[in-house]
Design a protein around this motif. Structure first.
Motif, PDB file in Angstrom:
ATOM      1  N   VAL A 213      -8.437   1.458  16.103  1.00 50.25           N
ATOM      2  CA  VAL A 213      -8.698   2.144  14.927  1.00 50.25           C
ATOM      3  C   VAL A 213      -7.983   1.523  13.605  1.00 50.25           C
ATOM      4  CG1 VAL A 213      -8.715   4.316  13.726  1.00 50.25           C
ATOM      5  CG2 VAL A 213      -9.198   4.421  16.185  1.00 50.25           C
ATOM      6  N   GLY A 214      -6.903   0.992  13.640  1.00 50.11           N
ATOM      7  CA  GLY A 214      -6.171   0.481  12.780  1.00 50.11           C
ATOM      8  C   GLY A 214      -6.665  -0.886  12.196  1.00 50.11           C
ATOM      9  N   ILE A 215      -7.100  -1.540  13.267  1.00 47.21           N
ATOM     10  CA  ILE A 215      -7.809  -2.918  13.078  1.00 47.21           C
ATOM     11  C   ILE A 215      -9.198  -2.653  12.550  1.00 47.21           C
ATOM     12  CG2 ILE A 215      -8.426  -5.043  13.903  1.00 47.21           C
ATOM     13  CD1 ILE A 215      -6.263  -4.962  15.910  1.00 47.21           C
ATOM     14  N   ALA A 216      -9.936  -1.769  12.918  1.00 55.03           N
ATOM     15  CA  ALA A 216     -11.300  -1.319  12.368  1.00 55.03           C
ATOM     16  C   ALA A 216     -11.275  -1.223  10.995  1.00 55.03           C
ATOM     17  CB  ALA A 216     -11.866  -0.281  13.135  1.00 55.03           C
ATOM     18  N   ILE A 217     -10.163  -0.248  10.722  1.00 57.21           N
ATOM     19  CA  ILE A 217     -10.265   0.138   9.101  1.00 57.21           C
ATOM     20  C   ILE A 217     -10.014  -1.231   8.477  1.00 57.21           C
ATOM     21  CG2 ILE A 217      -8.678   1.315   7.506  1.00 57.21           C
ATOM     22  CD1 ILE A 217      -8.153   3.410   9.543  1.00 57.21           C
ATOM     23  N   GLY A 218      -8.855  -2.071   8.971  1.00 57.54           N
ATOM     24  CA  GLY A 218      -8.609  -3.287   8.137  1.00 57.54           C
ATOM     25  C   GLY A 218      -9.762  -4.226   7.970  1.00 57.54           C
ATOM     26  N   GLY A 219     -10.664  -4.184   8.996  1.00 61.11           N
ATOM     27  CA  GLY A 219     -11.733  -5.164   9.059  1.00 61.11           C
ATOM     28  C   GLY A 219     -12.668  -4.683   7.953  1.00 61.11           C
ATOM     29  N   LEU A 220     -13.006  -3.425   7.791  1.00 63.06           N
ATOM     30  CA  LEU A 220     -13.845  -2.768   6.828  1.00 63.06           C
ATOM     31  C   LEU A 220     -13.460  -3.027   5.397  1.00 63.06           C
ATOM     32  CD1 LEU A 220     -14.713   0.929   8.356  1.00 63.06           C
ATOM     33  CD2 LEU A 220     -16.289  -1.416   8.339  1.00 63.06           C
ATOM     34  N   MET A 221     -12.167  -3.008   5.368  1.00 64.26           N
ATOM     35  CA  MET A 221     -11.397  -3.164   3.978  1.00 64.26           C
ATOM     36  C   MET A 221     -11.729  -4.656   3.639  1.00 64.26           C
ATOM     37  SD  MET A 221      -8.305  -1.065   4.334  1.00 64.26           S
ATOM     38  CE  MET A 221      -8.531   0.960   4.172  1.00 64.26           C
ATOM     39  N   HIS A 222     -11.285  -5.690   4.684  1.00 63.23           N
ATOM     40  CA  HIS A 222     -11.467  -6.843   4.476  1.00 63.23           C
ATOM     41  C   HIS A 222     -12.817  -7.502   4.274  1.00 63.23           C
ATOM     42  CE1 HIS A 222     -10.118 -11.209   5.364  1.00 63.23           C
ATOM     43  NE2 HIS A 222     -11.290 -11.393   5.868  1.00 63.23           N
ATOM     44  N   GLY A 223     -13.864  -6.753   4.783  1.00 57.59           N
ATOM     45  CA  GLY A 223     -15.232  -7.274   4.736  1.00 57.59           C
ATOM     46  C   GLY A 223     -15.775  -6.697   3.528  1.00 57.59           C
ATOM     47  N   TYR A 224     -15.387  -5.466   2.867  1.00 55.36           N
ATOM     48  CA  TYR A 224     -16.263  -4.844   1.976  1.00 55.36           C
ATOM     49  C   TYR A 224     -15.564  -4.661   0.694  1.00 55.36           C
ATOM     50  CZ  TYR A 224     -19.717  -3.750   5.433  1.00 55.36           C
ATOM     51  OH  TYR A 224     -20.906  -3.791   6.273  1.00 55.36           O
ATOM     52  N   ILE A 225     -14.217  -4.903   0.527  1.00 62.49           N
ATOM     53  CA  ILE A 225     -13.733  -4.847  -0.893  1.00 62.49           C
ATOM     54  C   ILE A 225     -13.563  -5.902  -1.533  1.00 62.49           C
ATOM     55  CG2 ILE A 225     -11.502  -3.946  -1.962  1.00 62.49           C
ATOM     56  CD1 ILE A 225     -10.847  -2.123   0.173  1.00 62.49           C
ATOM     57  N   PRO A 226     -14.076  -6.373  -2.451  1.00 64.04           N
ATOM     58  CA  PRO A 226     -14.253  -7.643  -3.215  1.00 64.04           C
ATOM     59  C   PRO A 226     -12.668  -7.762  -3.738  1.00 64.04           C
ATOM     60  CG  PRO A 226     -15.103  -5.814  -4.625  1.00 64.04           C
ATOM     61  CD  PRO A 226     -15.125  -5.181  -3.175  1.00 64.04           C
ATOM     62  N   GLU A 227     -12.439  -9.137  -3.748  1.00 69.28           N
ATOM     63  CA  GLU A 227     -11.226  -9.596  -4.372  1.00 69.28           C
ATOM     64  C   GLU A 227     -10.850  -9.307  -5.660  1.00 69.28           C
ATOM     65  OE1 GLU A 227     -10.852 -14.028  -3.480  1.00 69.28           O
ATOM     66  OE2 GLU A 227     -10.677 -13.550  -1.424  1.00 69.28           O
ATOM     67  N   ILE A 247       0.419   0.794  -5.673  1.00 73.24           N
ATOM     68  CA  ILE A 247      -0.466   1.731  -5.070  1.00 73.24           C
ATOM     69  C   ILE A 247      -1.903   1.309  -4.609  1.00 73.24           C
ATOM     70  CG2 ILE A 247      -1.418   4.032  -5.316  1.00 73.24           C
ATOM     71  CD1 ILE A 247       1.145   4.468  -7.245  1.00 73.24           C
ATOM     72  N   LEU A 248      -2.518   0.487  -5.530  1.00 75.78           N
ATOM     73  CA  LEU A 248      -3.784   0.096  -5.266  1.00 75.78           C
ATOM     74  C   LEU A 248      -4.098  -0.760  -3.977  1.00 75.78           C
ATOM     75  CD1 LEU A 248      -5.739  -0.205  -8.959  1.00 75.78           C
ATOM     76  CD2 LEU A 248      -5.843   1.317  -7.213  1.00 75.78           C
ATOM     77  N   ALA A 249      -2.834  -1.273  -3.892  1.00 78.58           N
ATOM     78  CA  ALA A 249      -2.766  -2.653  -2.759  1.00 78.58           C
ATOM     79  C   ALA A 249      -2.875  -2.085  -1.406  1.00 78.58           C
ATOM     80  CB  ALA A 249      -1.707  -3.335  -2.585  1.00 78.58           C
ATOM     81  N   VAL A 250      -2.638  -0.562  -1.158  1.00 81.14           N
ATOM     82  CA  VAL A 250      -2.459   0.005  -0.051  1.00 81.14           C
ATOM     83  C   VAL A 250      -3.683  -0.022   0.869  1.00 81.14           C
ATOM     84  CG1 VAL A 250      -1.876   2.154   1.278  1.00 81.14           C
ATOM     85  CG2 VAL A 250      -0.464   1.403  -0.689  1.00 81.14           C
ATOM     86  N   PRO A 251      -4.940   0.322   0.191  1.00 80.42           N
ATOM     87  CA  PRO A 251      -6.076   0.411   0.854  1.00 80.42           C
ATOM     88  C   PRO A 251      -6.747  -0.932   1.611  1.00 80.42           C
ATOM     89  CG  PRO A 251      -6.517   1.573  -1.321  1.00 80.42           C
ATOM     90  CD  PRO A 251      -5.166   0.787  -1.149  1.00 80.42           C
ATOM     91  N   MET A 252      -6.155  -2.115   1.170  1.00 81.71           N
ATOM     92  CA  MET A 252      -6.316  -3.431   1.597  1.00 81.71           C
ATOM     93  C   MET A 252      -5.359  -3.532   2.842  1.00 81.71           C
ATOM     94  SD  MET A 252      -7.106  -5.433  -1.926  1.00 81.71           S
ATOM     95  CE  MET A 252      -7.899  -6.692  -1.256  1.00 81.71           C
ATOM     96  N   TYR A 253      -5.839  -4.907   3.492  1.00 83.72           N
ATOM     97  CA  TYR A 253      -5.047  -5.217   4.766  1.00 83.72           C
ATOM     98  C   TYR A 253      -5.242  -6.994   4.814  1.00 83.72           C
ATOM     99  CZ  TYR A 253      -3.723  -6.079   9.503  1.00 83.72           C
ATOM    100  OH  TYR A 253      -3.362  -6.560  10.533  1.00 83.72           O
TER     101      TYR A 253
END
Length: 325
Positions: A213-227, A247-253
């Motif tokens: 689950v943790g990696i899945a969340i990280g994958g979604l953030m990695h793929g869908y949050i623009p740099e 604080i804004l960095a927390v959702p990224m992985y």
């Protein structure tokens, strides 16, 4: 070391599934496959090795030594230095966290390792020198070690062991019982292996759902949050840029080597170096996937305390970087 896993992920996503390179879905899926295989392998190897070590490890002696002897903070420093030489991301460090706690190492000392390990390693140091120069790298390494040391020291003072989950407490109790049986019977390694293997399976069954689950969340953030999504919040003239960036960095992985090029881009666009590094530290050390993994071993209150202390230390480090550089 893990190139074959990346090649397997690339082959699965781009050749078997025939997804387009650079697309959000393909990037997220590639990340998920790579990190899932890598972390599960690390989990198996580390838990098995720690199981062997713990079967011989004098748990009571370590506890008594660390509780009776004043090391004047050196135990936290040593844990942070050990974190420097272990090239793990925040999620990969969690198996070692379990092994440390199971081995009787005080929680604060274990936290010192957990904080430093993803922030500072030889790969990140090499990239940092190439991107920002030797002086900045030395300050960064020193700040990462101090961050782990000071945070571990502070967290130990809170006496947080009671906030470990019942699952971890059961593992700790069983570890001592197993070792007592090994010592009493003077069993050989061959005789110990079945018990160790059963313990490995128990731990893996307990953490694998959280890992996935943790990696899945990280994958979604990695793929869908623009740099470039957060750049507008980190302007040079914003006095609150450092805490906002953290604080804004927390959702990224990402790991340190993966986020360093992003930090370089932020600096090139005029964002202060301390703010960019605070953002990088937040991405590496305070990710939501890490929180998902830690949920198996810590209560929500303990996770909140851990994240709060580390966030405060990162913010202070960011401001200091902006002053010094």
């Amino acid at each position: 070391m893990f190139d074959w896993i990346q090649n397997l992920a690339d082959w699965t996503v781009y050749d078997v599934l025939e997804l387009d390179k650079g697309a959000h879905l393909s990037e997220a899926l590639n990340f998920f496959i790579y990190d899932t295989i890598k972390i599960l392998l690390l989990l198996f190897v580390i838990i098995f090795i720690m199981g062997i070590v713990n079967s011989y490890f004098p748990i009571d002696k370590v506890k008594n030594y660390l509780s009776r002897n004043k090391l004047y903070g050196l135990e936290y420093l040593m844990a942070s230095l050990f974190g420097v030489v272990t090239p793990f991301c925040s999620c990969s460090s969690v198996p070692l966290f379990i092994g440390f706690v199971r081995g009787g190492i005080p929680l604060g000392v274990t936290f010192a390792f957990l904080i430093t390990s993803p922030l500072v390693n030889e790969v990140a140091i090499g990239l940092f020198i190439g991107l920002f120069g030797l002086k900045t790298t030395l300050i960064y390494v020193a700040s990462g070690i101090l961050l782990g040391t000071i945070s571990g020291f502070i967290l130990q003072k809170f006496k947080l062991d009671k906030y470990l989950t019942p699952w971890v407490k059961e593992i700790l109790a069983n570890a001592q019982k197993e070792q007592d049986a090994f010592i009493a019977d003077k069993k050989s390694l061959k005789d110990r292996l079945p018990v160790i293997w059963d313990e490995v399976k128990t731990i893996l069954k307990g953490v694998i759902p959280y890992v996935v689950v943790g990696i899945a969340i990280g994958g979604l953030m990695h793929g869908y949050i623009p740099e470039g999504f957060f750049e507008k919040y980190m302007a040079k003239d914003n006095i609150f840029a450092v805490p906002i960036a953290t604080i804004l960095a927390v959702p990224m992985y990402s790991n340190a080597s993966g986020i360093l090029p992003v930090a370089q881009v932020l600096v090139a666009k005029g964002i202060p170096l301390g703010t960019a590094i605070a953002f990088m530290m937040g991405v590496v050390g305070l990710s939501l996937p890490e929180a998902m993994l830690l949920k198996k071993v810590m209560s929500l209150k303990l996770i909140a305390i851990f994240f709060s202390v580390v966030t405060l230390c990162i913010i202070i480090s960011g401001y200091l970087f902006n002053i010094l550089l």
